[in-house]
Motif scaffolding. Structure first.
Motif, PDB file in Angstrom:
ATOM      1  N   ILE A   1       0.876  -1.168   0.000  1.00 37.07           N
ATOM      2  CA  ILE A   1       0.000   0.000   0.000  1.00 37.07           C
ATOM      3  C   ILE A   1       0.912   1.216   0.000  1.00 37.07           C
TER       4      ILE A   1
ATOM      5  N   SER B   1      -2.210   5.774   0.651  1.00 33.74           N
ATOM      6  CA  SER B   1      -3.183   4.689   0.831  1.00 33.74           C
ATOM      7  C   SER B   1      -3.675   4.073  -0.472  1.00 33.74           C
TER       8      SER B   1
ATOM      9  N   CYS C   1       1.963  -4.755   3.567  1.00 30.39           N
ATOM     10  CA  CYS C   1       2.969  -3.787   3.987  1.00 30.39           C
ATOM     11  C   CYS C   1       2.586  -2.415   3.457  1.00 30.39           C
ATOM     12  N   ARG C   2       3.011  -1.403   4.176  1.00 31.32           N
ATOM     13  CA  ARG C   2       2.674  -0.039   3.793  1.00 31.32           C
ATOM     14  C   ARG C   2       3.949   0.789   3.712  1.00 31.32           C
TER      15      ARG C   2
ATOM     16  N   GLN D   1      -3.434   1.207  -3.494  1.00 31.26           N
ATOM     17  CA  GLN D   1      -3.000  -0.181  -3.646  1.00 31.26           C
ATOM     18  C   GLN D   1      -1.938  -0.250  -4.755  1.00 31.26           C
TER      19      GLN D   1
END
Length: 170
Positions: free
Chosen positions: A20, A24, A58-59, A26
């Motif tokens: 991500i 925010s 994971c971001r 995808q």
């Protein structure tokens, strides 16, 4: 209280991760190397948000800022917490009516403040043979407190004392 650990950058052990982005969005399922390169390119960290998902989520974010926001949230939650204390009033079977009224006033004040109150009847020497007098006094107090309190623990003997716990009515 143990703080939950979060895997970041090289500590992430999965081969593939769902990524991500910083806004925010995808970015899809990428290999760990590609995701780390993407995070490094933006000068941010790759943080494992959901390690139990398949593949792990994971971001890309600033980990220092994330930790700071988490600590602020914890502080706010602590501020809003209400600590209920147990205040105690001690009596004897020979306590006079006027003194008893004062003790009941104290208990009412404790209850108005949102605290619980423990009313303890202490028996000394031969007074222990007259526990029925203590019970009568505690029952009288519970009747006086009926409109402001709920009795959590009915009068109970413990050694040379008898106690009762009252809590404020909601």
């Amino acid at each position: 209280m143990a703080k939950p650990t979060v895997n970041i950058n090289q500590a992430i052990r999965a081969r593939e991760v769902r990524v991500i982005g910083p806004e925010s969005e995808q970015l899809g399922i990428l290999t760990l190397g590609e995701a780390l390169a993407m995070a490094a390119e933006k000068e941010l960290d790759l943080v494992e948000v959901s390690p139990t998902a398949v593949p792990p989520v994971c971001r890309i974010m600033d980990f220092g800022k994330f930790k700071y926001q988490q600590s602020k949230k914890l502080q706010e939650a602590k501020k809003k917490q209400v600590q209920v204390q147990l205040k105690e009033v001690k009596l004897r079977p020979k306590t006079d009516d006027h003194d008893l009224d004062f003790k009941v006033k104290h208990v009412k004040r404790f209850l108005e403040e949102g605290n619980k109150a423990k009313i303890t009847m202490v028996f000394r020497g031969r007074e222990i043979t007259h526990t029925n007098l203590g019970l009568e006094i505690l029952e009288k107090i519970s009747e006086e407190l009926q409109e402001v309190a709920v009795i959590e623990v009915r009068p109970k003997m413990e050694g040379r004392s008898m106690y009762m716990i009252v809590a404020p009515k909601k």
